[in-house]
Design a protein around this motif. Sequence first.
Motif, short mmCIF file in Angstrom:
data_model
loop_
_atom_site.label_atom_id
_atom_site.label_comp_id
_atom_site.label_asym_id
_atom_site.label_seq_id
_atom_site.Cartn_x
_atom_site.Cartn_y
_atom_site.Cartn_z
N ALA A 138 1.17 -1.66 0.26
CA ALA A 138 -0.23 0.19 -0.23
C ALA A 138 0.81 1.00 -0.33
O ALA A 138 0.69 2.34 -0.30
CB ALA A 138 -1.40 -0.47 1.02
N LEU A 139 2.29 1.45 0.83
CA LEU A 139 2.90 2.71 0.60
C LEU A 139 3.69 2.60 -0.12
O LEU A 139 3.54 3.86 -1.73
CB LEU A 139 3.93 2.22 2.10
N LYS A 140 4.11 1.74 -1.18
CA LYS A 140 5.00 1.32 -2.05
C LYS A 140 4.05 2.10 -3.91
O LYS A 140 4.46 2.97 -4.41
CB LYS A 140 5.22 -0.09 -2.83
N TYR A 141 2.40 1.65 -3.52
CA TYR A 141 2.03 2.19 -4.73
C TYR A 141 0.70 3.26 -4.71
O TYR A 141 -0.16 3.40 -5.34
CB TYR A 141 1.02 0.45 -5.29
N THR A 142 1.11 4.19 -3.49
CA THR A 142 0.05 5.20 -3.45
C THR A 142 1.23 7.00 -3.60
O THR A 142 2.75 6.17 -3.17
CB THR A 142 -0.35 5.17 -2.05
N SER A 143 1.01 7.74 -4.03
CA SER A 143 1.17 9.11 -3.90
C SER A 143 1.12 9.43 -2.51
O SER A 143 -0.17 9.12 -1.76
CB SER A 143 0.82 9.50 -5.18
#
Length: 232
Positions: A138-143
Amino acid sequence: MKPTIQSWNKQAEFVENASHELRTPLTIIQNKLELMLTTPHEKIANKFENIALSLSETRRLSKLTTDLLTLARADSSETQLEKKVVHVDSFVKRVCSPYIEIAESQEKHFWLNLNSTHTINADETRLHQLLVILLDNALKYTSEHDSIGVKTYEEDHKVILEISDTGIGIKEKNIPFIFDRFYREDKARTRESGGIGLGLSIAKWIVSAHDGSIKVSSNENGGTTFKIKLPM
C-alpha cells in the motif's frame, strides 16, 4: 501422469525464476566490488555510491532468500503454525502503529476502523508478516495525499480484515495473476520499488494455512482493497 508433469513444470519454472532473481543482485554486487578493486588506493569516500548500492542489493538478496525459503517450506509442509489466542483489534493496531508514522512522513493519510471484539487462534508471527506485506504494498503504490486504511469487522462467524488504499490500482486483466509467484504487473516499476513478486504468494499461503480466504478488488488508478476472512 499429467498432474505429475504439471507439478514438475511448475517446479522447474519456479527454480528458473528464482535463479534469475538471485543472479541479478549478485551480478550488481560483483560488478561494484570488482570496480572498487581496480582503484585500491582511492579514498573510501569516493567509493560511497558503489558501497551503498552493494549494501542495498545485499539487503534485497537477503529478503529474497528469506521469501524463497518460506515458500519452499510451505510447499514441503515443513512450516508448522504456532497458534495462540490473538485479540484482532489490539494486534492490528500494534502492527499498524509504525506505518501510521511512515505514512504521515510521506504526506499520506492512514486511517483505522477497528470493530472486531473477538479473538482468533492464529500464528501471530505469520499474521504480522501478512499485514506487513499488504501494508508495504500500500505504501509503495500510493502517492502524496493518497489514503491507506485498515478495517476490521465480523461477518458470518468470521473476522474480516480489509486493507485498502487510493493508489494506482491494478489493471482488471492482471487481477487473476497477482497471487502467482514472481508475478509483477509492471516489472520495471516493481523492481524499482524493490519488489520481486513473492509477497502476495506468501500472503495467500499464510491466509490459507489459517483456513481463511483472501480476495482483491481494484481499479486502475482507483485504488485497491484486500479482503481477508479468518475463522473465529
